[in-house]
Design an enzyme around this catalytic site. Structure first.
Site, PDB file in Angstrom:
ATOM      1  N   SER A 299       2.643  -5.959   8.886  1.00 25.45           N
ATOM      2  CA  SER A 299       1.356  -5.453   8.425  1.00 25.45           C
ATOM      3  C   SER A 299       1.353  -5.327   6.908  1.00 25.45           C
ATOM      4  O   SER A 299       2.396  -5.111   6.284  1.00 25.45           O
ATOM      5  CB  SER A 299       1.090  -4.070   9.027  1.00 25.45           C
ATOM      6  OG  SER A 299       1.903  -3.091   8.390  1.00 25.45           O
ATOM      7  N   ASP A 300       0.172  -5.468   6.298  1.00 26.07           N
ATOM      8  CA  ASP A 300       0.052  -5.000   4.930  1.00 26.07           C
ATOM      9  C   ASP A 300       0.249  -3.486   4.971  1.00 26.07           C
ATOM     10  O   ASP A 300       0.087  -2.840   6.011  1.00 26.07           O
ATOM     11  CB  ASP A 300      -1.312  -5.376   4.347  1.00 26.07           C
ATOM     12  CG  ASP A 300      -1.295  -5.448   2.830  1.00 26.07           C
ATOM     13  OD1 ASP A 300      -0.361  -4.889   2.217  1.00 26.07           O
ATOM     14  OD2 ASP A 300      -2.209  -6.056   2.245  1.00 26.07           O
TER      15      ASP A 300
END
Length: 781
Positions: A299-300
């Protein structure tokens, strides 16, 4: 990826601080943890299957995961992964960055001691201007040398969350500088080349060993940060299947399928109402299923927390965990999964098998990197150390990359190159005239050294220096008069203006395209006062509307330097004084200010809509006025083209039984779904004879554009092949460019299905046009 120093929610800032503190704690114990590399001599797990190097990677990864308790598993789902002391496994920080050189933008890299800096190449948008895939791969190799050296010295990880391959859709985007530009074909080729250079995979399939692990980000349709109150944490990108297929997803597919990247990062934004990091169609079905990612999905930073707390996509944290893991997310940048996964397990929202699947993907990548093979010095690349960082060869490549990044936009009457012997003094003015940090762009590390424009120019002529503007904002009272007076007394003026990270950056999109503040006034007044030629140098990532300078006869030259990296000043001076013949070309369209006044950043459509007056985006779908077009770039010499040995007709073989109900092939406007064609080896060879018809050696990029027959949603033209060549004065070379029919000569329909239009296709190289007729040939099984 996100950095400090920009407007953030308080929860985001606390998250980042927690990550940094945790990473610091890991490093504080570095002498202990780094001394006990997993599966090294004396490791308590040395006899277990996951430490046996000869065993298949996936089997080793599954064995390790099977040895862990639930608590230990959960602690490995985040970027600041905890160690497992009972198995001799140290903690690990997954977050390192290497966008255009090893960077300390993430907590996994630490400069100092034996590693005071690293080679800093031009910002990605500048490197893209070279249109040189060989250069892109070489840069990746240098970065991986330096990254491995720093890892061996305990000052970096091996998982680098680079490159950024999002399409540069809107010229106001603050992060467009990080990307290879607006064109899917260029971005795709850059992605695959840079990833290959970084990873230097050895072996095939799931067992391929990696030098470092790259990561292509941010998937997908992510190209808005913070514009007029709309931010990436809340933005829902409404994207058609057509645009997703032929624009936004193209470079990511190339990353996975051609570059064999080890990781893909999902983005903050929603795509058609679903957060990217919770979308099983994007992650599990497309990235891992269709494209067959051999690696992990990350994930960012805090994306899972964002879609829970900011987007309110789920009602409980445990539901957010379930959505993420079941969609195919393997690693959380942040602490959300560490905090809420055990609760999600207890509530039955996820199963331990879901957690095991995620960890198997991440651990397998670590094993391919050799992180479970004991002491690094005994492994491939174990010899790399401080002596392999900032070497003369690496510095030379940074300079060559900066040279190739230079794009000459205007050169009235052959003003450039200037002759130093004919100039007594040159006025060097502008807020970026003595820039150092600005030349690097964002996601930068600590460069080996800087050469500013003033220093570079000073190596050729005597200079008088006045900034004219104290900073790029250039508002209020500014020392413009002093710069004008310096220009009046000089034989030539070089004005270095543009932008920096205070104007365009992560979390900061622009509102307009004009030079900030009083910069235009500075340029015009200096040009009016100077008795000799005025050279305008633009240092910026995003395009600017410099129509005033393009039309001003007092401004003879416009040179786009981008953010040219540590050697930028030398490269700028070499172009101005003729030591280097520029060959760069724009990787983005430079629009007039009027364009952005009528187009919102939130409109994701690529294609024009005449019914609403929407003009479309990029050279592929926008045909309105421009300041400078995609692919524009001048040289000090002249290149000519001639086509040779390119076929006039190509047969597309179809599966007879599947093709039977499709169409009458003789009818106009018909298309063939790519899935019905036999695509293996179906390529059009384009032979181009390139001649340097001038009196200077130079480099030239051969650009092959395609114009399809009429088809719904077809681009007005599309770059399908390019190649960089260097020719001595008077030399001719034949360049072979392959055009893949099923990839390059296709149009995505409204359902996102690739189709091959039958009929007359045209290929364009410079002023030349070649027509190819694509005909269907039905084959029985």
């Amino acid at each position: 990826m996100s950095l400090m120093g920009e407007p953030r929610s308080s929860s985001y800032i606390l998250l980042h601080l927690a990550i940094v503190v945790a990473a610091a704690l890991v490093r504080a114990g570095g002498a202990a943890t780094n001394a006990a590399f997993a599966c090294g001599a004396g490791s308590p797990a040395a006899g277990l299957p996951f430490c046996q190097r000869g065993q298949p990677i996936r089997a080793r990864a599954r064995d390790l995961v099977g040895q862990l308790t639930v608590a230990e598993k959960v602690a490995l789902l985040v970027n600041t992964a905890a160690g497992v002391p009972r198995l001799g496994i140290p903690g690990y920080q997954w977050w390192s960055e290497a966008l255009h050189g090893v960077s300390n933008a993430g907590p996994g890299v630490r400069f100092g001691g034996a590693f005071p800096g690293a080679t800093s190449f031009p910002q990605v948008i500048s490197s893209a201007a070279s249109f040189n895939a060989t250069l892109w791969e070489l840069m990746g190799q240098v970065v991986s040398d330096e990254a491995r050296a720093m890892y061996n010295g305990g000052q970096a990880g091996l998982t680098f969350w680079s490159p950024n391959v999002n399409i540069y859709r809107d010229p106001r985007w603050g992060r467009g500088q990080e990307t290879p530009g607006e064109d899917p074909a260029v971005s795709a080729r850059y992605a695959a080349a840079y990833v290959r250079g970084l990873q230097q995979a050895n072996g095939g399939g799931s067992h391929a060993r990696l030098k470092v692990a790259a990561c292509c980000k941010h998937y997908t349709a992510y190209d808005l940060d913070n514009w007029k109150g709309v931010d990436r944490f809340h933005f829902n990108a409404k994207v058609s299947k057509q645009d997703l297929e032929d624009t936004y997803d193209v470079p990511f597919k190339a990353c996975v399928v051609e570059g064999k990247v080890a990781s893909v990062m999902c983005s903050y934004n929603q795509v058609n109402g679903v957060p990217s990091c919770a979308d099983s169609n994007l992650l599990r079905h497309t990235v891992r299923g269709q494209w067959r990612l051999n690696g992990y999905i990350v994930s960012d930073c805090d994306s899972v927390g964002v879609f829970y707390s900011a987007q309110h996509y789920t009602s409980t944290p445990e539901d957010a965990v379930a959505y993420a893991l079941k969609a195919g997310l393997d690693l959380d940048c942040g602490q959300f999964l560490a905090q809420h996964t055990e609760s999600a397990l207890k509530q039955g929202k996820v199963s331990e098998a879901d957690v095991d699947a995620a960890l198997t993907h991440t651990v397998a990548v670590q094993m391919r990197l050799g992180m479970f093979d004991g002491e690094p010095s005994q492994q491939p690349f174990g010899n790399l150390g401080p002596q392999h960082v900032c070497t003369q060869a690496h510095r030379n490549l940074a300079l060559e990359a900066a040279r190739q990044a230079m794009v000459l936009l205007k050169n009235d009457a052959g003003t450039l190159p200037l002759s130093p012997s004919h100039l007594r003094t040159v006025a060097v003015v502008g807020p970026n005239s003595d820039a150092t940090v600005t030349m690097i762009g964002n996601y930068a590390g600590v460069p080996c050294a800087y050469t500013s424009p003033l220093q570079g120019i000073g190596g050729y002529v005597d200079t008088v220096h006045q900034v004219g503007c104290n900073n790029v904002a250039c508002s209020g009272e500014q020392p413009i008069g002093a710069a004008v007076e310096a220009a009046r007394r000089a034989d030539a003026a070089i004005v270095v203006v543009g932008l920096d990270q205070s104007i365009e950056s992560e979390g900061r999109d622009r509102v307009g395209l004009l030079l900030p503040g009083r910069q235009q006034e500075l340029v015009s007044e200096v040009a009016k006062a100077c008795r000799g030629p005025t050279v305008l140098v633009l240092m910026c990532g995003g395009p600017v509307d410099v129509s005033f300078a393009k039309d001003d006869p007092n401004i003879a030259v416009i040179l786009w330097a981008g953010y040219p990296g540590q050697a930028g000043g030398t490269a700028i001076a070499e172009v101005i004084f003729g030591a280097h013949n520029p060959g760069g070309k724009l990787p983005v369209t430079w629009y007039p200010q009027e364009y952005v006044e009528k187009v919102t950043m939130t409109n994701m459509a690529m294609r024009a809509d005449p019914s609403t007056g929407y003009p479309g985006r990029t050279y592929r779908f926008y045909d309105g006025p421009v300041v400078y077009s995609f692919g524009h770039g001048l040289s000090y010499t002249k290149f000519t083209h001639a086509l040779a040995d390119t076929p006039a007709q190509v047969s597309v073989q179809l599966d007879g039984l599947r093709a039977e109900p499709l169409f009458n092939a003789s009818e106009p406007g018909r298309t063939v779904p790519v899935t019905h064609a036999r695509c293996d080896g179906l390529s059009v060879p384009v032979h181009v004879d390139v001649t340097n018809a001038g009196d200077r050696d130079g480099s030239h990029t051969v650009l092959v554009y395609w114009r399809p027959p009429a088809a719904d949603g077809a681009p007005s033209k599309q770059l399908v092949a390019f190649e960089k060549v260097h020719l001595a004065a008077g030399e001719q070379v034949r360049v072979l460019l392959g055009v893949d029919v099923c990839r390059d000569l296709t149009v995505a329909d409204g359902d996102g299905i690739r189709r091959i239009p039958l009929g007359e296709h045209s290929l364009h190289v410079g002023d030349l046009t070649h027509t190819i007729s694509l005909q269907a040939e039905s084959l029985s099984r």
